[in-house]
Design an enzyme around this catalytic site. Structure first.
Site, short mmCIF file in Angstrom:
data_model
loop_
_atom_site.label_atom_id
_atom_site.label_comp_id
_atom_site.label_asym_id
_atom_site.label_seq_id
_atom_site.Cartn_x
_atom_site.Cartn_y
_atom_site.Cartn_z
N TYR A 76 12.23 51.39 48.94
CA TYR A 76 12.56 49.97 48.95
C TYR A 76 11.30 49.12 48.74
CZ TYR A 76 14.77 45.57 50.08
OH TYR A 76 15.24 44.30 50.00
N PHE A 128 14.62 29.01 23.91
CA PHE A 128 15.84 29.77 23.64
C PHE A 128 17.00 29.17 24.43
CE2 PHE A 128 18.59 33.64 24.05
CZ PHE A 128 18.97 33.64 22.73
N ASP A 129 18.25 29.57 24.11
CA ASP A 129 19.41 28.92 24.74
C ASP A 129 19.42 29.07 26.26
OD1 ASP A 129 20.14 31.61 24.75
OD2 ASP A 129 22.13 31.31 23.91
N ASP A 218 6.85 32.27 26.92
CA ASP A 218 8.06 33.07 26.93
C ASP A 218 7.70 34.23 26.01
OD1 ASP A 218 10.40 34.35 26.33
OD2 ASP A 218 11.62 32.53 26.34
N ALA A 220 8.90 37.26 25.32
CA ALA A 220 9.88 38.30 25.01
C ALA A 220 9.50 39.16 23.79
CB ALA A 220 11.27 37.68 24.80
N LYS A 261 13.39 43.09 25.09
CA LYS A 261 12.98 43.01 23.68
C LYS A 261 11.72 43.88 23.51
CE LYS A 261 15.53 39.12 24.28
NZ LYS A 261 16.15 38.81 25.58
N HIS A 453 28.92 29.52 23.61
CA HIS A 453 29.09 30.52 22.55
C HIS A 453 29.50 31.89 23.08
CE1 HIS A 453 24.96 30.17 23.87
NE2 HIS A 453 24.67 31.36 23.44
O1 PLI Z 1 18.52 38.11 27.98
P1 PLI Z 1 17.44 37.92 29.00
O2 PLI Z 1 17.93 37.22 30.21
O3 PLI Z 1 16.71 39.18 29.33
O4 PLI Z 1 16.31 37.01 28.33
C1 PLI Z 1 16.52 35.67 28.04
C2 PLI Z 1 15.67 35.26 26.88
C3 PLI Z 1 14.56 34.51 27.08
N1 PLI Z 1 13.75 34.15 26.04
C4 PLI Z 1 14.00 34.51 24.77
C5 PLI Z 1 13.08 34.07 23.69
C6 PLI Z 1 15.13 35.26 24.49
O5 PLI Z 1 15.36 35.62 23.23
C7 PLI Z 1 16.01 35.65 25.55
C8 PLI Z 1 17.19 36.38 25.33
N2 PLI Z 1 17.61 36.64 24.11
C9 PLI Z 1 18.74 37.24 23.75
C10 PLI Z 1 19.73 37.76 24.70
C11 PLI Z 1 18.98 37.36 22.32
O6 PLI Z 1 20.01 37.92 21.91
O7 PLI Z 1 18.12 36.90 21.56
#
Ligand code: PLI
Length: 461
Positions: A76, A128-129, A218, A220, A261, A453
């Site tokens: 844990y 991002f959204d 961000d 990713a 990603k 969406h």
């Molecule tokens: O899907 P998450 O919660 O692990 O991450 C959210 C997220 C944050 N920033 C960016 C730039 C993204 O592209 C993003 C998630 N993107 C998705 C799910 C996509 O299909 O692009």
């Protein structure tokens, strides 16, 4: 013997395990799409042939990662896998504190809860959204400041992800006291997976420092961004990807990361910060929402594969293969005259929906229509990143504010599909293009209040 160039270019891996996929007959695809209310999120993956819905959480793991699964320490508190992850992230990005989360969204939720006061503005190059939604959820105001070239889809620019430095400076000058941090998204997912240059990061840092505003990334798709810097920016050709990543991050105070990603994992994320106070506030929220500081909503084995994925993603051989495959699909489409965002970005090819189906007005969602048609034509699932995802009602006038771009994104999972799959995708788009005049628009019959969406239901106009 002269200096002959090495033969290169094939995938830097061989395939050890396969997952069968199949194309169901066209009549069934049409039926499935109608049953899904013309929303690709509602399709069952068994009915999808090639799934380009997202590059998020869809990567194939390596044998090194799978082996890491067996090394999970499920304590844990104090799991050794957390310390491995912490060491890898600190070594790669140079930030002081690392807080694991189960994906990008909780990282946003926690960091933004710690930093944003109601009414504050959060500028960025392109939120991002989910990021914009989380800023609004904390009663903040997301502000996108892209460069003008980002909106001209057919025009080449090496770094279309850049933030508009002039507009950033003007905003900070005017609203500086009302801005908790600046968010640089690398690469920019909303505008085509386009990279941000080191010069732009450096300038954004100079300006934000002048107004004493922290800069967060961000991150990713940080490795894909670093690859483009190496490929396109003066002075970086001979630098390693790791060195470029370190330099990018040295201009920031921390990051939010969806490791789904460029972490090459199916689930995982983290927050980084250099600020002890922010770390403490985030840590308290983490324990409330995700779990203890050393697991953050993940099992020990997940932390281990994330650490290993981050070690692998900065391999130049991997990134060369990755970016080349995206470019390959883009070139196939461009050769056939399909309007896409040019140049192709790091993780996806984006079709310009309005240019592709010019007879369908934006109010009838041309990019969503393209996505629906592509499934019915070729069993390929793609994603609308445009009017469905980003149009908003003006709170005062009730009028719809349309986003500048209406895009169908073909996101390519990492290490999953071959170029032959890309050929099928391209062929599907080209076939739609040949019969496009007969294609009708869509209307929304039902939508949820936020992030519509994902669940909206459509029918044909
Ligand atoms: O899907 P998450 O919660 O692990 O991450 C959210 C997220 C944050 N920033 C960016 C730039 C993204 O592209 C993003 C998630 N993107 C998705 C799910 C996509 O299909 O692009």
């Amino acid at each position: 013997m002269g200096q002959e160039k090495e033969i290169m270019g094939a995938e830097p891996f061989k395939i050890k395990m396969v997952e069968p996929i199949r194309l169901i007959p066209r009549v069934e695809r049409v039926k499935r799409m109608e049953e899904a209310y013309f929303n690709v999120f509602r399709l069952k993956p068994d009915d999808v042939y090639i799934d380009l819905l997202t590059d998020s959480g869809t990567s194939a793991m390596s044998d090194y990662q799978w082996a890491g699964l067996m090394m999970g320490d499920e304590s844990y508190a104090g799991s050794r896998n957390f310390y491995h992850l912490e060491q890898v992230v600190q070594d790669l990005m140079g930030f002081r504190y690392v807080i694991p989360t189960h994906q990008g969204r909780p990282a946003e939720n926690i960091l933004f809860s710690a930093l944003i006061q109601p009414g504050q503005m959060v500028p960025g190059n392109a939120h991002f959204d989910t990021t914009a939604a989380h800023i609004r959820h904390k009663k903040g105001i997301p502000v996108n400041l892209p460069i003008p070239e980002a909106l001209r889809t057919g025009e080449f620019h090496p770094f279309k992800g850049n933030v508009n430095i002039g507009e950033l400076e003007a905003l900070l000058n005017q609203e500086g006291k009302n801005i908790p941090f600046f968010l640089m998204t690398i690469t920019n997912n909303t505008g085509g997976g386009q990279p941000v240059s080191m010069e732009n990061i450096r300038k954004a840092r100079e300006i934000t420092s002048k107004y004493r505003i922290p800069l967060y990334f961000d991150a990713a798709r940080f490795a894909e961004n670093a690859y483009f810097i190496k490929e396109r920016e003066e002075g970086y050709r001979d630098r390693s990807i790791k060195a470029i990543v370190k330099e990018m991050m040295s201009h920031g105070d921390g990051c939010v990361m969806s490791a789904k990603k460029d972490g090459l994992v199916n689930m995982g994320g983290f927050i980084c910060t250099n600020d002890e106070g922010v770390y403490q506030r985030c840590g308290e929220l983490l324990i409330l929402m995700e779990g203890f500081l050393t697991y953050g909503g993940l099992s020990g084995r997940d932390l281990e594969v994330m650490a290993r994925g981050l070690e692998e993603v900065v391999s130049e051989d991997y990134l060369t293969y990755r970016i080349r495959q995206v470019r390959y699909l883009g070139e196939r489409l461009m050769d056939a005259g399909i309007p896409i965002i040019h140049p192709t970005g790091g993780h996806a090819v984006y079709i310009d929906g309005r240019a592709f189906l010019p007879h369908i007005p934006q109010s009838q969602f041309p990019a969503q229509v393209t996505s629906v048609e592509l499934y019915m034509e070729a069993g390929v699932r793609s994603l609308e990143i445009g009017t469905v995802a980003f149009a908003r009602k003006d709170e005062k006038t009730g009028e719809t504010i349309y986003p500048p771009l209406d895009l169908t994104r073909l996101a390519i999972p990492r290490r999953v599909y071959t170029d032959r799959h890309m050929d099928v995708v391209a062929e599907g788009v080209i076939r739609i293009s040949k019969r496009k005049e007969s294609i009708r628009g869509l209307k929304i019959n039902w939508e949820p209040k936020v992030l519509r969406h994902f669940l909206a239901k459509f029918s044909r106009v």
